[in-house]
Design a protein around this motif. Structure first.
Motif, PDB file in Angstrom:
ATOM      1  N   VAL A 110      -4.109  61.427 -36.344  1.00  0.00           N
ATOM      2  CA  VAL A 110      -3.727  60.062 -36.247  1.00  0.00           C
ATOM      3  C   VAL A 110      -3.835  59.349 -35.149  1.00  0.00           C
ATOM      4  CG1 VAL A 110      -2.435  60.193 -38.311  1.00  0.00           C
ATOM      5  CG2 VAL A 110      -1.407  60.734 -36.157  1.00  0.00           C
ATOM      6  N   ALA A 111      -4.400  60.034 -33.876  1.00  0.00           N
ATOM      7  CA  ALA A 111      -4.518  59.483 -32.564  1.00  0.00           C
ATOM      8  C   ALA A 111      -5.308  58.190 -32.891  1.00  0.00           C
ATOM      9  CB  ALA A 111      -5.152  60.566 -31.720  1.00  0.00           C
ATOM     10  N   SER A 112      -4.887  56.955 -32.288  1.00  0.00           N
ATOM     11  CA  SER A 112      -5.593  55.878 -32.281  1.00  0.00           C
ATOM     12  C   SER A 112      -5.556  54.905 -33.642  1.00  0.00           C
ATOM     13  CB  SER A 112      -6.726  55.907 -31.460  1.00  0.00           C
ATOM     14  OG  SER A 112      -6.812  56.408 -30.353  1.00  0.00           O
ATOM     15  N   ARG A 113      -4.758  55.630 -34.549  1.00  0.00           N
ATOM     16  CA  ARG A 113      -4.812  54.937 -36.066  1.00  0.00           C
ATOM     17  C   ARG A 113      -3.330  54.156 -36.066  1.00  0.00           C
ATOM     18  NH1 ARG A 113      -7.057  59.282 -39.787  1.00  0.00           N
ATOM     19  NH2 ARG A 113      -7.613  57.613 -41.004  1.00  0.00           N
ATOM     20  N   ASN A 114      -3.363  53.603 -37.363  1.00  0.00           N
ATOM     21  CA  ASN A 114      -2.240  52.720 -37.853  1.00  0.00           C
ATOM     22  C   ASN A 114      -1.659  53.347 -38.823  1.00  0.00           C
ATOM     23  OD1 ASN A 114      -2.871  50.408 -35.927  1.00  0.00           O
ATOM     24  ND2 ASN A 114      -4.537  50.101 -37.333  1.00  0.00           N
ATOM     25  N   VAL A 115      -0.288  53.715 -38.709  1.00  0.00           N
ATOM     26  CA  VAL A 115       0.287  54.601 -39.548  1.00  0.00           C
ATOM     27  C   VAL A 115       1.604  53.581 -40.056  1.00  0.00           C
ATOM     28  CG1 VAL A 115       1.891  56.375 -40.308  1.00  0.00           C
ATOM     29  CG2 VAL A 115      -0.024  56.770 -38.553  1.00  0.00           C
ATOM     30  N   THR A 116       1.739  53.320 -41.401  1.00  0.00           N
ATOM     31  CA  THR A 116       2.826  52.655 -41.932  1.00  0.00           C
ATOM     32  C   THR A 116       3.632  53.569 -42.931  1.00  0.00           C
ATOM     33  OG1 THR A 116       1.133  50.427 -42.031  1.00  0.00           O
ATOM     34  CG2 THR A 116       3.438  50.619 -43.302  1.00  0.00           C
ATOM     35  N   THR A 117       4.842  53.338 -42.644  1.00  0.00           N
ATOM     36  CA  THR A 117       5.936  54.108 -43.312  1.00  0.00           C
ATOM     37  C   THR A 117       6.934  53.133 -44.020  1.00  0.00           C
ATOM     38  OG1 THR A 117       7.672  54.032 -41.654  1.00  0.00           O
ATOM     39  CG2 THR A 117       6.065  55.989 -41.251  1.00  0.00           C
ATOM     40  N   LEU A 118       7.705  53.632 -44.715  1.00  0.00           N
ATOM     41  CA  LEU A 118       8.466  52.972 -45.822  1.00  0.00           C
ATOM     42  C   LEU A 118       9.342  51.809 -44.850  1.00  0.00           C
ATOM     43  CD1 LEU A 118       9.327  52.582 -48.799  1.00  0.00           C
ATOM     44  CD2 LEU A 118      11.266  54.042 -48.185  1.00  0.00           C
ATOM     45  N   GLU A 119       9.472  52.348 -43.851  1.00  0.00           N
ATOM     46  CA  GLU A 119      10.389  51.352 -43.136  1.00  0.00           C
ATOM     47  C   GLU A 119       9.610  50.331 -42.242  1.00  0.00           C
ATOM     48  OE1 GLU A 119      10.311  54.753 -42.705  1.00  0.00           O
ATOM     49  OE2 GLU A 119      12.241  55.556 -42.340  1.00  0.00           O
ATOM     50  N   GLY A 120       8.425  50.389 -42.583  1.00  0.00           N
ATOM     51  CA  GLY A 120       7.498  49.265 -41.908  1.00  0.00           C
ATOM     52  C   GLY A 120       6.964  48.437 -43.206  1.00  0.00           C
ATOM     53  N   LEU A 121       7.371  48.773 -44.358  1.00  0.00           N
ATOM     54  CA  LEU A 121       6.753  48.069 -45.429  1.00  0.00           C
ATOM     55  C   LEU A 121       7.541  46.736 -45.680  1.00  0.00           C
ATOM     56  CD1 LEU A 121       4.209  48.698 -47.132  1.00  0.00           C
ATOM     57  CD2 LEU A 121       5.968  49.749 -48.927  1.00  0.00           C
ATOM     58  N   GLY A 122       8.668  46.884 -45.702  1.00  0.00           N
ATOM     59  CA  GLY A 122       9.546  45.690 -45.862  1.00  0.00           C
ATOM     60  C   GLY A 122      10.887  45.756 -45.077  1.00  0.00           C
ATOM     61  N   THR A 123      11.837  45.043 -45.239  1.00  0.00           N
ATOM     62  CA  THR A 123      13.261  45.087 -45.014  1.00  0.00           C
ATOM     63  C   THR A 123      14.076  44.951 -46.113  1.00  0.00           C
ATOM     64  OG1 THR A 123      13.440  42.579 -44.426  1.00  0.00           O
ATOM     65  CG2 THR A 123      12.326  44.050 -42.626  1.00  0.00           C
ATOM     66  N   PRO A 124      15.514  45.336 -45.976  1.00  0.00           N
ATOM     67  CA  PRO A 124      16.569  44.949 -46.981  1.00  0.00           C
ATOM     68  C   PRO A 124      16.369  43.577 -47.442  1.00  0.00           C
ATOM     69  CG  PRO A 124      17.361  46.638 -45.477  1.00  0.00           C
ATOM     70  CD  PRO A 124      16.051  46.097 -44.450  1.00  0.00           C
ATOM     71  N   ASP A 125      16.167  42.669 -46.290  1.00  0.00           N
ATOM     72  CA  ASP A 125      16.327  41.279 -46.670  1.00  0.00           C
ATOM     73  C   ASP A 125      15.114  40.731 -47.021  1.00  0.00           C
ATOM     74  OD1 ASP A 125      19.300  41.249 -45.883  1.00  0.00           O
ATOM     75  OD2 ASP A 125      18.529  40.656 -43.650  1.00  0.00           O
ATOM     76  N   THR A 126      13.992  41.438 -46.772  1.00  0.00           N
ATOM     77  CA  THR A 126      12.804  40.835 -47.261  1.00  0.00           C
ATOM     78  C   THR A 126      11.966  41.961 -47.675  1.00  0.00           C
ATOM     79  OG1 THR A 126      12.731  39.078 -45.430  1.00  0.00           O
ATOM     80  CG2 THR A 126      10.784  39.237 -46.535  1.00  0.00           C
ATOM     81  N   PRO A 127      12.182  42.507 -48.645  1.00  0.00           N
ATOM     82  CA  PRO A 127      11.353  43.605 -49.258  1.00  0.00           C
ATOM     83  C   PRO A 127       9.956  43.387 -49.348  1.00  0.00           C
ATOM     84  CG  PRO A 127      12.827  42.815 -51.075  1.00  0.00           C
ATOM     85  CD  PRO A 127      13.074  42.120 -49.731  1.00  0.00           C
ATOM     86  N   HIS A 128       9.086  44.475 -49.146  1.00  0.00           N
ATOM     87  CA  HIS A 128       7.623  44.235 -49.748  1.00  0.00           C
ATOM     88  C   HIS A 128       7.906  44.076 -51.299  1.00  0.00           C
ATOM     89  CE1 HIS A 128       3.719  45.671 -50.928  1.00  0.00           C
ATOM     90  NE2 HIS A 128       3.405  45.471 -49.797  1.00  0.00           N
ATOM     91  N   PRO A 129       6.808  43.238 -52.012  1.00  0.00           N
ATOM     92  CA  PRO A 129       6.553  42.887 -53.255  1.00  0.00           C
ATOM     93  C   PRO A 129       6.739  44.405 -54.023  1.00  0.00           C
ATOM     94  CG  PRO A 129       4.916  41.431 -52.238  1.00  0.00           C
ATOM     95  CD  PRO A 129       5.478  42.531 -51.150  1.00  0.00           C
ATOM     96  N   VAL A 130       6.311  45.439 -53.597  1.00  0.00           N
ATOM     97  CA  VAL A 130       6.342  46.582 -54.450  1.00  0.00           C
ATOM     98  C   VAL A 130       7.653  46.962 -54.409  1.00  0.00           C
ATOM     99  CG1 VAL A 130       5.767  49.007 -54.789  1.00  0.00           C
ATOM    100  CG2 VAL A 130       3.974  47.256 -54.009  1.00  0.00           C
ATOM    101  N   GLN A 131       8.378  46.844 -53.135  1.00  0.00           N
ATOM    102  CA  GLN A 131       9.751  47.489 -53.183  1.00  0.00           C
ATOM    103  C   GLN A 131      10.537  46.425 -54.013  1.00  0.00           C
ATOM    104  OE1 GLN A 131      10.093  47.271 -48.710  1.00  0.00           O
ATOM    105  NE2 GLN A 131      10.440  49.320 -48.689  1.00  0.00           N
ATOM    106  N   ALA A 132      10.443  45.362 -53.908  1.00  0.00           N
ATOM    107  CA  ALA A 132      11.284  44.146 -54.728  1.00  0.00           C
ATOM    108  C   ALA A 132      10.949  44.584 -56.252  1.00  0.00           C
ATOM    109  CB  ALA A 132      10.643  42.924 -54.489  1.00  0.00           C
TER     110      ALA A 132
END
Length: 155
Positions: free
Chosen positions: A68-90
């Motif tokens: 993953v060196a030099s790559r972009n990783v997204t985790t659940l924490e980076g998808l949305g927030t409790p106040d503004t969840p990602h559409p999938v989380q919502a």
């Protein structure tokens, strides 16, 4: 000790590891404190550890940190927030798609990667994308309804 630099949830991070084969999952959970990603089977078979790497869903338990060196990783924490969840989380919340919640990370991350790549995904597309994610609680129907809700389709 080697250093690995990559982006996690939009923030540049550098971690050190003496083992280039150390699973990304361990780095995320233990070094970076991102515990939304779960350890399931440790073999890449259940999907609980799914993250998004450069737009694609990937099993972090079998992805070495060196990959993953030099790559972009997204985790659940980076998808949305409790106040503004990602559409999938919502949609997962609206459909009450989580029962025990252990598989939820992988289901959400795989679904988010699918819909980012294919916003008009069909039910069959969702079933195919989630075929490698296991849910032992039996909420697959609710999960699929949530993905269709997030895609703007009537479940």
């Amino acid at each position: 000790m080697a250093s690995y630099r990559f982006s996690v949830n939009g923030t540049a991070r550098t971690v050190e590891s003496s083992d280039p084969d150390q699973p990304l999952l361990y780095v995320l959970r233990n070094a970076l404190g991102l515990t939304g990603t779960k350890f399931g089977c440790g073999l890449g078979q259940c999907g609980a550890c799914t993250v998004i790497i450069d737009g694609d869903a990937a099993r972090s338990c079998i992805t070495p940190i060196s990959a993953v060196a030099s790559r972009n990783v997204t985790t659940l924490e980076g998808l949305g927030t409790p106040d503004t969840p990602h559409p999938v989380q919502a949609a997962f919340i609206a459909e009450q798609a989580a029962q025990c919640g252990y598989c939820t990370n992988g289901m959400v991350m795989t679904s988010a990667a699918l819909l980012a790549r294919q916003p008009d995904a069909t039910l069959d597309d969702a079933k195919l994308a989630l075929a490698g994610n296991l849910c032992r609680c039996g909420t697959h129907h609710r999960i699929l309804r949530a993905v269709m809700r997030a895609a703007g389709r009537t479940p």
